[in-house]
Design an enzyme around this catalytic site. Structure first.
Site: not given
Ligand code: PHB
Length: 390
Positions: A75, A203, A292, A296, A384
């Site tokens: 991704h 998100y 979450p 991580k 991230y």
């Protein structure tokens, strides 16, 4: 009573414990891994799915998993949705790193298979009762499902036994001693049979609350909705779940299908007050918990393990204690950065019950500050995708 002797006793056959035994074996260090759960339970529990680039490389290079080469999906970014529109954060362009979608239970299947093939002493259905540093060695007192008592005597014992760690008590002096944060919300997670609704993760911050659209395969999807911590996962009908997800994603279209699993994930941040004492150390969820939202948890556990494995090599192969004594300091630096990132993503994307209009508009201001600034996007992308491990 049976006594088993080994170099490293590892409590917990989750990703941290299994990866540790794997790295130690590659360095010529023998270990025994125990877990109270069955192999089947470990391999079939649904967990998160995003793996940082360095960990994929490590799994591949160490022979921990060949399947990541075939089955992990790269991704190159994520979408942040808010105020009715989507904004892509292009990790690849910003920091030259991708993340990989490869569910945690697949990592577990691979590592269990690799450890079994390597002749690892790996015992399921064995419950650790206590762990102690007794001076010249460390011991784990265990009982099997058949009520047999087994003592594991080792040069070093590692607690990779999750958030209810038994080893933690021997390290910090208490089950709960540490730094805590509770959040006034949770995630309602589903697995469903449907095609992907987007090529990457979404998100979404919305007035109705947060939603995350993740994936598992071309036919199975994983999605989450912000909910109350006391939400009963069976209280909503499938239609109500889809309606809530659609409202939080609008106007982005969402492909639906039969929901075949539901769960509620509570949100907590925790760091234990100590990570190492004498011949004992903690890794992964035994040492810390992150919410979450930053993806991580697994990655941070694996980073602890890499740092600890190097320190154990120095200790057990060369008699050098310096690295093991520095383990907490080195690991905690990354742990607190991950705590900050997970907390930041969580607070920026969720709706706090009873929030004011000021809070909501300030949150939108924060989100626009990130997506309209290359520096803001890069900060998110660096965290991230995971900071390099030195
Ligand atoms: C998941 O796919 O389960 C997942 C992905 C990203 C997160 C959390 C969970 O931040």
């Amino acid at each position: 009573m049976t006594v088993v002797r080994t170099q490293v006793g590892i409590v917990g056959a989750g990703p941290a414990g299994l990866l540790l035994s794997h790295l130690l074996a590659a360095a010529g260090i023998e270990s025994v891994v125990i877990d109270s759960r069955s192999r089947d339970e470990i391999e079939n529990t649904v967990r998160a799915g995003i793996i940082e680039d360095w960990l994929i490389q490590l799994l591949k290079d160490s022979g921990g998993s060949d399947r990541v080469l075939r089955d992990a999906q790269p991704h190159q970014g994520i979408e942040l949705r808010f105020d009715g529109a989507g904004h892509r954060i292009d990790f690849h362009a910003l920091v030259g790193r991708d993340v990989w979608l490869y569910p945690q239970h697949e990592v577990l299947r691979d590592l269990i298979a690799a450890r079994m093939a390597g002749g690892q002493d790996l015992r399921f259905g064995v419950l650790a009762q206590t762990a102690h540093d007794v001076g010249e060695r460390a011991v784990i007192e265990t009982t099997t499902a058949e009520a047999e008592a087994i003592t594991i005597e080792a040069e070093f014992v590692v607690g990779a036994d999750g958030s209810r760690s038994v080893v933690r008590e021997a390290v910090t002096g208490s089950q709960t001693d540490g730094y805590f944060k509770e959040y006034p919300f949770a995630w309602f997670g589903i697995l469903c049979e449907a095609p992907p609704s987007a090529p990457e993760l979404i998100y979404s911050n919305s007035p109705q609350g947060f939603a995350l659209i993740s994936q598992r395969s071309q036919t199975v999807q994983r999605m989450y909705l912000q909910c109350d911590p006391d939400q009963d996962p069976d209280a909503l009908t499938d239609d109500e779940v889809w309606e809530a997800l659609r409202a939080r994603l609008a106007p982005h279209p969402l492909a639906d299908g039969p929901i075949f699993q539901r769960d509620v994930l509570r949100f907590r941040s925790f760091v234990a007050s100590a990570l190492q004492r004498g011949r004992l150390a903690l890794v992964g969820d035994a040492a810390h918990t992150v919410p979450p939202t930053g993806a991580k948890g697994l990655n941070l556990a694996a980073a602890d393990v890499v740092i600890l494995a190097r320190a154990l090599e120095a200790l057990l192969l060369r008699g050098d204690r310096t690295e093991i004594e520095r383990y907490p300091e080195v690991a905690l630096k990354r742990i607190w950065k991950a705590q900050q990132f997970s907390y930041w993503m969580t607070s920026m994307l969720h709706t706090v019950p009873g929030t004011t209009e000021f809070d909501r508009l300030r949150q939108l201001g924060e989100l626009y500050s990130v997506i309209e600034s290359e520096a803001g996007q890069r900060f998110l992308a660096e965290a991230y995708t995971g900071w390099p491990l030195h």
